[in-house]
Design an enzyme around this catalytic site. Structure first.
Site, PDB file in Angstrom:
ATOM      1  N   HIS A 280       0.825  -1.065  -0.087  1.00 38.87           N
ATOM      2  CA  HIS A 280       0.235   0.036   0.051  1.00 38.87           C
ATOM      3  C   HIS A 280       0.936   1.426   0.035  1.00 38.87           C
ATOM      4  O   HIS A 280       1.578   1.366   0.788  1.00 38.87           O
ATOM      5  CB  HIS A 280      -0.747  -0.082   1.218  1.00 38.87           C
ATOM      6  CG  HIS A 280      -1.671  -1.300   1.379  1.00 38.87           C
ATOM      7  ND1 HIS A 280      -3.167  -0.898   1.075  1.00 38.87           N
ATOM      8  CD2 HIS A 280      -1.724  -2.350   1.476  1.00 38.87           C
ATOM      9  CE1 HIS A 280      -3.744  -2.122   1.202  1.00 38.87           C
ATOM     10  NE2 HIS A 280      -2.975  -2.854   1.609  1.00 38.87           N
TER      11      HIS A 280
ATOM     12  N   HIS B 266      -9.341  -0.726   7.665  1.00 35.06           N
ATOM     13  CA  HIS B 266     -10.618  -0.962   6.850  1.00 35.06           C
ATOM     14  C   HIS B 266     -11.584   0.169   7.462  1.00 35.06           C
ATOM     15  O   HIS B 266     -12.797  -0.147   6.865  1.00 35.06           O
ATOM     16  CB  HIS B 266     -11.074  -2.208   7.085  1.00 35.06           C
ATOM     17  CG  HIS B 266     -10.175  -3.304   6.246  1.00 35.06           C
ATOM     18  ND1 HIS B 266     -10.132  -3.263   4.664  1.00 35.06           N
ATOM     19  CD2 HIS B 266      -9.174  -3.998   6.364  1.00 35.06           C
ATOM     20  CE1 HIS B 266      -8.894  -3.961   4.418  1.00 35.06           C
ATOM     21  NE2 HIS B 266      -8.572  -4.648   5.563  1.00 35.06           N
TER      22      HIS B 266
ATOM     23  N   ASP C 253       2.025  -6.116   3.024  1.00 35.61           N
ATOM     24  CA  ASP C 253       0.800  -5.410   3.241  1.00 35.61           C
ATOM     25  C   ASP C 253       1.055  -4.219   4.119  1.00 35.61           C
ATOM     26  O   ASP C 253       0.358  -3.590   5.110  1.00 35.61           O
ATOM     27  CB  ASP C 253      -0.040  -6.108   4.118  1.00 35.61           C
ATOM     28  CG  ASP C 253      -1.756  -5.843   3.640  1.00 35.61           C
ATOM     29  OD1 ASP C 253      -1.821  -4.975   3.103  1.00 35.61           O
ATOM     30  OD2 ASP C 253      -2.472  -6.737   4.125  1.00 35.61           O
TER      31      ASP C 253
END
EC number: 3.5.1.5
Length: 571
Positions: free
Chosen positions: A138, A322, A362
């Site tokens: 990311h 999230h 990640d």
């Protein structure tokens, strides 16, 4: 009269040779030298009173006539294909030869010529690996890249535009304008970079324009809606343009279950991110897909390896990444559905069996960008302690060579193959970009000594710049000349689609780095994953979450202590 050295004296002078074993950091992993390309009595070594001097190990041959730009002497190469002692010649930023260096006028069997234009880097007693590849990034902040290269990562693949809410959760660089800007930003960094466009669409035109703009692949993420229709469309576009698709599947099973997602793949190759599921994916059984021949499964590093702290830290990470609200019961239930001790424990064993093929980070989105390599070797250590020697060939070797080669492949050659860049990077092989890491064995996997990028030192352990020698404290990883100005452009690549090259996107954007096309992604299968191609039949009990591979229950205890941890770090 020849002089005979005892084995210890030889190892201390020229590094280990055939039959010697080396401990990796403070783990219980030991590797054994399988082959030595150097010639006993004819070794080359640099220094006062040493061999690489004019008329001795250094020839008068010019670089234009065959001498190399850089020679790494007597290093121990650890790669998926072997564990060998060799000299490594680097020329024009690429690995020219792995073999015996020296002066062909006075030495036999020289295939790496040292001349007056050759720099020397001492590899005696050091381990040499390929620069790591992190295929789940990311791009939340540019500072990640500094942390990554300092840990030994030289290639980063993923998506994002900075700390936007979408990027914080999903590895996508959506749309041509954002892709163009990220391609331009890539020129600032001394690593290879490639960007994934957003793959969530039920019609192709929005995906086609992203690939044509320079996306090297597409990413399907549940937060954008990973429906069977979106999966099918994305894979169809990828097949047309020869790019890879990465997927984060539907945790809530709203648009279908894992069987529906597998059906939507239609036997087309796909890279499944965090295939265990804690990072996201069909709850509780996304792990099943690692038994599919068309699936290239990877892990992200927060679940590597399973420890007594793994479950506790995941819930908070998930809520932040999230955009969930701990005050909303449904959001909490969503988070809790993804964190299962049974599947995380099984993931350890599936890595050891070679059923999970890759490990990534990640970064800042439930993952630590500087710990891909550490977590890989911690997992390998834990499995050695809990499962013993891994010896599928059935020979009598007591060392951990096979396990070491299996695990190093997870963050080097396999992500390179999966994303169509193995012709450029991913292993210590002749003709590839010289992206290399040198490690002291005591610090292996934890802190590289030197990171070479495209044949030039980009980052290195370095002491006080005002000191009279390079070694006084504080010693830590710092950027070197290969990280600056035009040197970083000449030593790194930007990965794009073939369509982007045909559209002349790099020249239109004024990119300084060489842009090269990914290729060969759509013909892949799990069988192409080096030493990590196992295809067990996976079953998950929907009530207990117990995992079985070919009928065998996969269960292991969490680690309570790990190597490569507090012994090496103050914080």
């Amino acid at each position: 009269m020849p002089y005979r050295m005892d084995r210890r004296a030889y190892a201390e002078t020229y590094g280990p040779t055939v039959g010697d074993r080396i401990r990796l950091a403070d783990t219980e992993l030991f590797i054994e030298v399988e082959q030595d390309f150097t010639s006993y009595g004819d070794e080359v070594k640099f220094g006062g009173g040493k061999v690489i001097r004019d008329g001795m190990g250094q020839s008068p041959i010019a670089n234009a006539d065959g001498a190399v730009d850089l020679v790494i002497t007597n290093a121990l190469i650890l790669d998926w294909w072997g564990i060998v002692k060799a000299d490594i010649g680097i020329k024009d930023g690429k690995i020219f030869k792995i073999g015996k260096a020296g002066n062909p006028y006075i030495q036999d069997n020289v295939d790496i010529i040292i001349g007056p234009g050759t720099e020397a880097l001492a590899g005696e007693g050091m381990i040499l690996t390929a620069g790591g590849i992190d295929a789940h990034i990311h791009f939340i902040c540019p500072q990640q890249i500094e942390v990554a290269i300092a840990s030994g990562i030289t290639t980063m693949i993923g998506g994002g535009t900075g700390p936007a809410t979408g990027t914080n959760a999903t590895t996508c660089t959506p749309g041509p304008w954002n892709i163009y800007r990220m391609l331009q930003a890539a020129d600032a960094f001394p690593v290879n970079l490639g960007f994934l466009g957003k793959g969530n669409a039920s019609k192709p035109q929005g995906l086609v324009e992203q690939v044509a703009a320079g996306a090297m692949g597409l990413k399907l993420h549940e937060d954008w809606g990973t429906t069977p229709a979106a999966i099918d469309t994305c894979l169809s576009v990828a097949a047309t343009y020869d790019v890879q698709v990465a997927i984060h599947t539907d945790t809530l099973n709203e648009a279908g279950f894992v069987e529906d997602t597998i059906a939507a793949f239609k036997n087309r190759v796909i890279h499944t991110y965090h295939t265990e599921g804690a990072g996201g994916g069909h709850a509780p059984d996304i792990i099943k897909v690692c038994g599919q021949a068309n699936v290239l499964p990877s892990s992200t590093n927060p679940t590597r390896p399973y420890t007594l702290n793994t479950l506790d830290e995941h819930l908070d990470m998930l809520m932040v990444c999230h955009h969930l609200d701990p005050a909303i019961a449904e959001d909490v239930a969503f988070a809790e559905s993804r964190i299962r001790r049974e599947t995380i424990a099984a993931e350890d064993i599936l890595h050891d069996l070679g059923a999970f093929s890759m490990i990534s980070s990640d970064s800042q989105a439930m993952g630590r960008v500087g710990e891909v390599i550490i977590r890989t070797w911690q997992t390998s250590h834990k499995m050695k302690v809990q499962r013993g020697i891994l010896n599928p060939q059935g020979n009598e070797q007591k060392a951990d060579n096979f396990r070491a080669k299996r695990y190093v492949a997870k963050y080097t050659i396999n992500p390179a193959i999966a994303h169509g860049i193995a012709q450029y990077v991913g292993s210590v092989e002749e003709g590839k970009l010289a992206d290399l890491c040198l490690w002291h064995p005591a610090f292996f996997g934890v802190k590289p000594e030197i990171v070479i990028k495209g044949g030039m030192i980009a980052w290195s352990q370095m002491g006080d710049a005002n000191a009279s020698i390079p070694t006084p404290q504080p010693v830590y990883m710092r950027p070197m000349f290969g990280s600056f100005a035009g040197a970083r452009h000449a030593t790194s690549l930007t990965f794009v689609s073939q369509a982007a090259l045909e559209n002349e996107i790099p020249s239109q954007l004024g990119l300084q780095k060489a842009a090269v096309a990914v290729s060969g992604t759509r013909q892949l299968s799990k069988r192409d994953m080096k030493l990590n191609d196992a295809l067990p039949h996976i079953e998950v009990d929907p009530e207990t979450y117990q995992v079985r591979a070919d009928g065998e229950l996969l269960i292991c205890e969490p680690a309570t202590v790990l190597p490569m941890a507090q012994r090496y770090f103050l914080f």
